[in-house]
Scaffold this active site. Structure first.
Site, PDB file in Angstrom:
ATOM      1  N   ASP A   1     -27.548   1.562   5.423  1.00  0.00           N
ATOM      2  CA  ASP A   1     -27.622   0.184   5.914  1.00  0.00           C
ATOM      3  C   ASP A   1     -28.524  -0.596   4.948  1.00  0.00           C
ATOM      4  OD1 ASP A   1     -27.736  -2.127   7.421  1.00  0.00           O
ATOM      5  OD2 ASP A   1     -29.237  -1.344   8.818  1.00  0.00           O
TER       6      ASP A   1
ATOM      7  N   THR B   1     -22.623  -2.373   3.741  1.00  0.00           N
ATOM      8  CA  THR B   1     -23.008  -1.090   4.328  1.00  0.00           C
ATOM      9  C   THR B   1     -22.169  -0.024   3.647  1.00  0.00           C
ATOM     10  OG1 THR B   1     -23.460  -2.149   6.461  1.00  0.00           O
ATOM     11  CG2 THR B   1     -23.152   0.239   6.480  1.00  0.00           C
TER      12      THR B   1
ATOM     13  N   GLU C   1     -29.104   6.651   7.388  1.00  0.00           N
ATOM     14  CA  GLU C   1     -28.621   6.736   8.769  1.00  0.00           C
ATOM     15  C   GLU C   1     -27.441   7.702   8.852  1.00  0.00           C
ATOM     16  OE1 GLU C   1     -27.953   3.096  10.866  1.00  0.00           O
ATOM     17  OE2 GLU C   1     -29.480   1.983   9.751  1.00  0.00           O
TER      18      GLU C   1
ATOM     19  N   ARG D   1     -35.429  -6.878   2.824  1.00  0.00           N
ATOM     20  CA  ARG D   1     -36.603  -6.902   3.707  1.00  0.00           C
ATOM     21  C   ARG D   1     -37.273  -8.272   3.796  1.00  0.00           C
ATOM     22  NH1 ARG D   1     -35.410  -2.672   6.714  1.00  0.00           N
ATOM     23  NH2 ARG D   1     -35.387  -0.732   5.544  1.00  0.00           N
TER      24      ARG D   1
END
Ligand code: CA
Length: 433
Positions: free
Chosen positions: A239, A263, A207, A243
């Site tokens: 980030d 993060t 990101e 999952r």
């Protein structure tokens, strides 16, 4: 001067008397990013990266080299006060720093305020009041949505709303801080009940981070035309995501513990001014897509609101490091694969009167290119774990293993300008304890 026009600080002919800056892949004199650093055994202070050195801006302020407002800002903890200065003041500071580091007449008084970057610790540059993560990478949203809803990957709100959620500022760390594999609840598809165990599906997300400059008062929205005045700069942001935990917990309120355990950001704030030459038009929307609602629509933003950056992700496993092998490039792609511009994210965030503050951090959401070579997470590259990736040394990965090091990089390039980079966003996965 507009946020996309350039001045003498972007002149490709400008060089620095700091030799390592000239031709530096990340930090030539045309970049001048802001950060917070601590020289060995000394307190933290604000600085700017120049080649393989860091200029101590607080020492420059103390020596009377800046105007009083900047001097005051440099004495605050973190870069918040500096980021919150009016756009014109920040631009004047950039021109002043560029002058100090290019004009040989200043070398005598400035050289003793430089530190070797390799001798310094780099810190999170600002006290982050709030951190919000968006979801504007449309190819990522499509790829992930397809895994959960094959016929209907994008929900109907996606093309109207810059989707986001409030993240957790307390666990944002700079590069080189190890990421501990988190425990969490996860439930196999055929299991009756979840277990509480270390995540088996640890992933990264590529990101961009957006640093907020001047804030807005509570109850006072920002127009799309005003938004650019509130963006101080950019960084890389990973980030980290669990999952299996995410799949079990995310409904009905969205991401929670799968996302907030850590993060990682690149520690330098590449300023909005430094990015002026690397502005490009927002890609036009596919035929049939709705136009943004009027509060998110601005011609200048559509013409200049996207960023001309190449984003790369590298994996360096423990075995690769032991073998002396170079990191393996997992992906490379452009930052233009965003359905919404940064200014649209900021304007939307403030559109209900929510107040943003200097040093707030926004994440764009995972940025994936349309092709597999540009996917921004292992969830996409391994197709949800179904298609393992084979590395050059024969190791395979579906998700991250302990000892893996993940490295994000960004390079801005434009014809007629000197390229600048963001520096690295890197961290090693540590075993669960
Ligand atoms: Ca994310």
């Amino acid at each position: 001067m507009s946020w996309w026009t350039t001045d003498e600080t972007h002149d490709p002919a400008r060089t620095s008397w700091v030799d390592s800056a000239n031709g530096h892949v990340d930090f030539p004199i045309q970049n001048l990013p802001l950060g917070l650093f601590a020289p060995a055994d000394r307190p933290e202070r604000i600085g700017t990266a120049i080649g393989d050195k860091i200029l101590d801006l607080k020492a420059c302020a103390d020596a009377g080299l800046f105007d009083p407002l900047v001097v005051q800002a440099c004495q605050q903890p973190g870069a918040n006060a500096l980021l919150g200065l009016p756009v014109g003041r920040k631009r004047a500071l950039r021109r002043r720093i560029s002058e100090l580091l290019s004009d040989p007449d200043y070398r005598n008084i400035v050289e003793n305020k430089l530190f070797r970057a390799g001798d310094c610790e780099l810190l999170v540059p600002a006290r982050i009041g709030d951190y919000t993560d968006f979801y504007v990478g449309i190819h990522h949203a499509n790829n992930v949505g397809r895994q959960f809803r094959p016929d209907n990957p994008l929900l109907p709100n996606y093309k109207y709303v810059p989707i986001g959620y409030h993240g957790r500022a307390s666990s944002v760390r700079p590069s080189d801080v190890g990421v501990r594999r988190p425990y969490g609840q996860r439930k196999g598809p055929d299991a009756d009940a979840p277990v509480f165990e270390p995540t088996a599906r640890l992933d990264y997300e590529l990101e961009l981070g957006v640093w907020i400059g001047a804030g807005n008062a509570l109850g006072r929205p920002l127009s799309i035309a005003e938004a650019s005045h509130h963006v101080a700069g950019f960084c890389l942001l990973n980030d980290w995501s669990a999952r299996d935990v995410q799949a079990w917990e995310y409904q009905p309120l969205g991401p929670f513990l799968a996302k907030n355990f850590h993060t990682t950001i690149s520690p330098w704030i590449v300023t909005a001014d430094a990015m002026a030459p690397f502005r490009t038009s927002q890609p036009s929307r596919p035929e049939g897509d709705p136009a943004p609602l009027p509060y998110l629509r601005d011609d200048n933003d559509q013409r200049h609101g996207a960023l001309d950056l190449t984003l790369e992700v590298f994996l360096h496993t423990r075995r690769m490091r032991t073998q002396g092998a170079a990191p393996f490039r997992l992906s490379s792609g452009p930052a233009t694969s965003m359905y919404w511009t940064v200014n649209q994210m900021v304007a939307h965030h403030a559109s209900n009167g929510c107040n943003l503050s200097p040093g707030d951090l926004l994440g764009t959401g995972t940025i994936s290119a349309p092709e597999r070579s540009g996917f921004g997470s292992l969830l996409e590259i391994s197709e949800g774990g179904a298609r393992p990736l084979t590395l050059p040394n024969g190791e395979t990965r579906t998700f991250l293993e302990d000892g893996d090091e993940l490295i994000l990089k960004a390079q801005a390039s434009a014809a007629g300008y000197v390229s600048i980079g963001f520096g690295e966003c890197r961290a090693v996965v540590l075993p669960a304890t």
